[in-house]
Design an enzyme around this catalytic site. Structure first.
Site, PDB file in Angstrom:
ATOM      1  N   ASP A 175     -10.664 -47.358 -15.120  1.00 57.14           N
ATOM      2  CA  ASP A 175     -10.112 -48.715 -15.163  1.00 57.14           C
ATOM      3  C   ASP A 175     -11.245 -49.720 -15.348  1.00 57.14           C
ATOM      4  OD1 ASP A 175      -8.690 -51.047 -14.786  1.00 57.14           O
ATOM      5  OD2 ASP A 175      -8.608 -50.844 -12.602  1.00 57.14           O
ATOM      6  N   ASP A 200      -7.163 -53.575 -12.488  1.00 62.28           N
ATOM      7  CA  ASP A 200      -5.726 -53.653 -12.180  1.00 62.28           C
ATOM      8  C   ASP A 200      -5.200 -52.321 -11.630  1.00 62.28           C
ATOM      9  OD1 ASP A 200      -5.732 -52.075 -14.428  1.00 62.28           O
ATOM     10  OD2 ASP A 200      -4.284 -53.269 -15.557  1.00 62.28           O
ATOM     11  N   ASP A 205      -7.743 -47.710 -18.720  1.00 58.21           N
ATOM     12  CA  ASP A 205      -7.500 -48.451 -19.968  1.00 58.21           C
ATOM     13  C   ASP A 205      -8.496 -48.033 -21.053  1.00 58.21           C
ATOM     14  OD1 ASP A 205      -9.871 -49.840 -19.212  1.00 58.21           O
ATOM     15  OD2 ASP A 205      -8.654 -51.146 -17.933  1.00 58.21           O
ATOM     16  N   ASP A 220      -1.136 -38.831 -29.491  1.00 56.86           N
ATOM     17  CA  ASP A 220       0.157 -38.285 -29.101  1.00 56.86           C
ATOM     18  C   ASP A 220       1.225 -39.086 -29.843  1.00 56.86           C
ATOM     19  OD1 ASP A 220       2.039 -36.897 -27.430  1.00 56.86           O
ATOM     20  OD2 ASP A 220       0.539 -36.949 -25.820  1.00 56.86           O
ATOM     21  N   ASP A 234       4.911 -34.836 -29.668  1.00 59.69           N
ATOM     22  CA  ASP A 234       5.510 -34.624 -28.358  1.00 59.69           C
ATOM     23  C   ASP A 234       6.933 -34.082 -28.484  1.00 59.69           C
ATOM     24  OD1 ASP A 234       5.568 -35.225 -25.395  1.00 59.69           O
ATOM     25  OD2 ASP A 234       7.278 -36.421 -26.055  1.00 59.69           O
ATOM     26  N   GLU A 275       4.077 -29.922 -29.537  1.00 62.66           N
ATOM     27  CA  GLU A 275       4.255 -29.378 -28.190  1.00 62.66           C
ATOM     28  C   GLU A 275       5.368 -28.337 -28.253  1.00 62.66           C
ATOM     29  OE1 GLU A 275       6.255 -31.876 -25.424  1.00 62.66           O
ATOM     30  OE2 GLU A 275       5.291 -30.965 -23.700  1.00 62.66           O
ATOM     31  N   HIS A 300      -1.286 -32.707 -18.816  1.00 66.56           N
ATOM     32  CA  HIS A 300      -0.778 -33.786 -17.961  1.00 66.56           C
ATOM     33  C   HIS A 300       0.597 -33.490 -17.360  1.00 66.56           C
ATOM     34  CE1 HIS A 300       1.190 -34.136 -21.742  1.00 66.56           C
ATOM     35  NE2 HIS A 300       2.047 -34.998 -21.229  1.00 66.56           N
ATOM     36  N   ASP A 301       1.249 -32.412 -17.803  1.00 66.91           N
ATOM     37  CA  ASP A 301       2.564 -32.058 -17.254  1.00 66.91           C
ATOM     38  C   ASP A 301       2.460 -30.941 -16.223  1.00 66.91           C
ATOM     39  OD1 ASP A 301       3.978 -33.888 -18.806  1.00 66.91           O
ATOM     40  OD2 ASP A 301       4.089 -32.496 -20.496  1.00 66.91           O
TER      41      ASP A 301
HETATM   42  C1  GLC Z   1       6.557 -34.047 -23.169  1.00 67.85           C
HETATM   43  C2  GLC Z   1       5.393 -34.747 -22.514  1.00 67.85           C
HETATM   44  C3  GLC Z   1       5.817 -35.201 -21.157  1.00 67.85           C
HETATM   45  C4  GLC Z   1       6.961 -36.170 -21.321  1.00 67.85           C
HETATM   46  C5  GLC Z   1       8.087 -35.551 -22.124  1.00 67.85           C
HETATM   47  C6  GLC Z   1       9.036 -36.590 -22.592  1.00 67.85           C
HETATM   48  O1  GLC Z   1       6.914 -32.904 -22.515  1.00 67.85           O
HETATM   49  O2  GLC Z   1       4.299 -33.908 -22.489  1.00 67.85           O
HETATM   50  O3  GLC Z   1       4.780 -35.797 -20.445  1.00 67.85           O
HETATM   51  O4  GLC Z   1       7.439 -36.549 -20.066  1.00 67.85           O
HETATM   52  O5  GLC Z   1       7.626 -34.928 -23.304  1.00 67.85           O
HETATM   53  O6  GLC Z   1       8.415 -37.394 -23.550  1.00 67.85           O
END
Ligand code: GLC
Length: 534
Positions: free
Chosen positions: A11, A15, A19, A88, A190, A244, A311-312
């Protein structure tokens, strides 16, 4: 490929939200890792129902993250350092606050109506579709304004776009060109395997609803859309592409990426990362089987992504290794060795280079992930076992992988404000500043193994052969290319383990090892990883 979750990386304006300027300030750090490409999670304008995966303007930057000038400076800074940028692209759905959806919703005859999937209520209720993020698990949301239901596989604020509409497809290609013209180097599509749908929405067989990949993925015409995208956009620029998910079968995966089909460049399949879904552990035999199978199916054709986190997912070391302080570093380095020694493109999630761990929140109020909060509500509404649910998410919730990057021991060095999600208290000892100084840290191990991979082409392209297949503790394999042969030994357990490989190691050279001295190869220390040159 180094994946940055911008909200949690750095950051710059206090905030509490990471960023673009924050990322710019860390470009030298990223370069120092030796990675080649940065994949940024979505940075477009968004009301942030799903942290940017709900885009309200694809040609603008999210206010929390900065401005288009910041983006241009970021891209320039990356290119000056020889780093590439993969963006992405979230186009299975948009935000319900996107202008297209506002228009689409407004009347049945609006020109944007068919940008989304609507089902007029006088036709009766549409056949059930499961929603991954909805509080009722229902993907159809009734909208009284036009007396119709709209489809959302994810949250209600993420209506699915109608790829069957050629106008929508052209809009998306226009957006892709906008970013490609700016000079970005690739796209991660995505949730794209879900983009194509049978718009008659037939009923699925009973019991299907959670089998999302089997019944929802790879719908009709998906490959036509990708070929159209390839000829209209991807082939016209020097960009890479990855979607993905890779469908339900190896054939699906190949169809997405085989070069002669002119669709995408590499498959990103979930079978491997999905193995560690139980806090009690997982079977290494299963792990070996899955990764070996994918390798063999892609041995001659196609190309894979290799990863154990994103990140998931919760943190890699917590799920696949051992985040107990005694074993955290060594098991994290062992997993890093795995990712960097398989054939395919390694994807590495920010913070894993330090061995960052799950935070394990006790209170639901500490969680930020909308899908987890909605599921909690669903469990509550349907009389589910909340205690059990809270235990489960301590291990698996994706917020575990989204806590702020731990830069130093002063409030983790992520922000001068209040972070949007709590910092893992172990930042005091587990942080980049401390690891930088320690030659044996996870961070410096990561740097060394990247350098090794760059020096040895065999680690990138070499033939993979599994050894000691039925060994439940040790993953052993060789990589071979043009007369060079390397042996990788990985003990996945917290106790010493032996391995039988039938190779004379007396003349073998140790290239890297995650202990101060390497074992001789027959018996391995807990979580030991060794690469030998044979
Ligand atoms: C993909 C992303 C995930 C998101 C989902 C809906 O799985 O990796 O983070 O929540 O799509 O966009």
């Amino acid at each position: 490929m180094y994946q940055i979750y911008p909200r949690s990386f750095k950051d710059s304006d206090s905030d509490g939200i990471g960023d673009l300027k924050g990322i710019i300030s860390k470009l030298d750090y990223i370069k120092s890792l030796g990675v080649d490409v940065i994949w940024l999670n979505p940075i477009y304008s968004s009301p942030n129902d799903d942290n940017g995966y709900d885009v309200s303007d694809y040609r603008n930057i999210m206010k929390d993250f900065g401005t288009m000038e910041d983006f241009d400076a970021l891209l320039k800074g990356m290119h000056e350092r020889g780093l590439k940028l993969v963006m992405d692209l979230v186009v299975n759905h948009s935000s319900d606050e996107h202008e297209w959806f506002k228009q689409s919703r407004s009347s049945r005859t609006n020109p944007y109506r068919n940008y989304y999937h609507w089902w007029d209520a006088e036709r009766g209720k549409p056949a059930y579709r499961y929603s991954l993020f909805d509080v009722n698990h229902d993907a159809w949301k009734y909208d009284s304004l036009t007396n119709a239901y709209y489809l959302h596989y994810f949250s209600r604020k993420q209506p699915d776009l109608n790829w069957e509409n050629p106008k929508l497809r052209q809009e998306i290609y226009g957006i892709m060109k906008f970013w490609a013209d700016k000079g970005i180097d690739g796209f991660r599509l995505d949730a794209f395997q879900f983009a194509a749908k049978d718009t008659t929405f037939p009923a699925f067989p009973a019991g299907f609803e959670k089998n999302f990949v089997q019944y929802y993925a790879m719908g009709p015409h998906l490959h036509n859309y990708l070929q159209e995208m390839n000829s209209g956009v991807l082939s016209k620029y020097d960009v890479m592409s990855v979607a993905e998910g890779a469908g339900n079968t190896f054939e699906d995966a190949h169809d997405l990426v085989d070069a002669d089909r002119h669709e995408l460049n590499m498959a990103y399949a979930f079978e491997g990362v999905d193995i560690a879904n139980d806090p009690k552990g997982y079977s290494l035999l299963h792990f070996k089987e899955v990764f070996s199978k994918w390798d063999s199916v892609f041995a001659e054709k196609g190309w894979l992504s290799i990863f154990l986190a994103n990140h998931d997912q919760a943190r890699m070391v917590t799920r696949f290794g051992n985040d107990n302080p005694e074993f955290r570093d060594v098991s994290s380095k062992m997993l890093t060795t795995f990712i960097l020694t398989m054939r395919g493109t390694p994807y590495y999630y920010n913070g894993d280079e330090l061995g960052m761990t799950n935070i394990r929140f006790d209170k639901i109020d500490d969680y930020r992930d909308m899908s987890t909060l909605n599921e909690y509500q669903y469990q509550k509404n349907t009389g589910g076992d909340l205690k059990q649910f809270m235990e489960k998410i301590k291990f698996s919730c994706r917020d575990n992988g989204r806590t702020p990057f731990q830069w130093d021991s002063s409030n983790a060095g992520f922000t001068n404000g209040t972070p949007w999600i709590k910092v893992n208290p172990n930042y005091k000892t587990l942080n980049e500043a401390a690891q930088k100084k320690d030659q044996n840290s996870c961070l410096n191990y990561f740097r060394k193994i990247i350098a090794l991979r760059k020096k040895y082409d065999v680690l990138v392209y070499g033939k993979y052969t599994l050894l000691d297949k039925s060994n439940p503790d040790v993953y052993a394999y060789t990589r071979e290319l043009d007369g060079k042969k390397l042996l990788v030994l990985l003990n996945f357990k917290s106790v010493p383990a032996s391995v039988s490989i039938g190779i004379d190691l007396s003349k073998a050279k140790v290239l890297i090892n995650n202990y101060s001295t390497a074992s001789n190869g027959g018996a391995l220390k807990p979580y030991e990883a060794i690469i030998f040159e044979l």
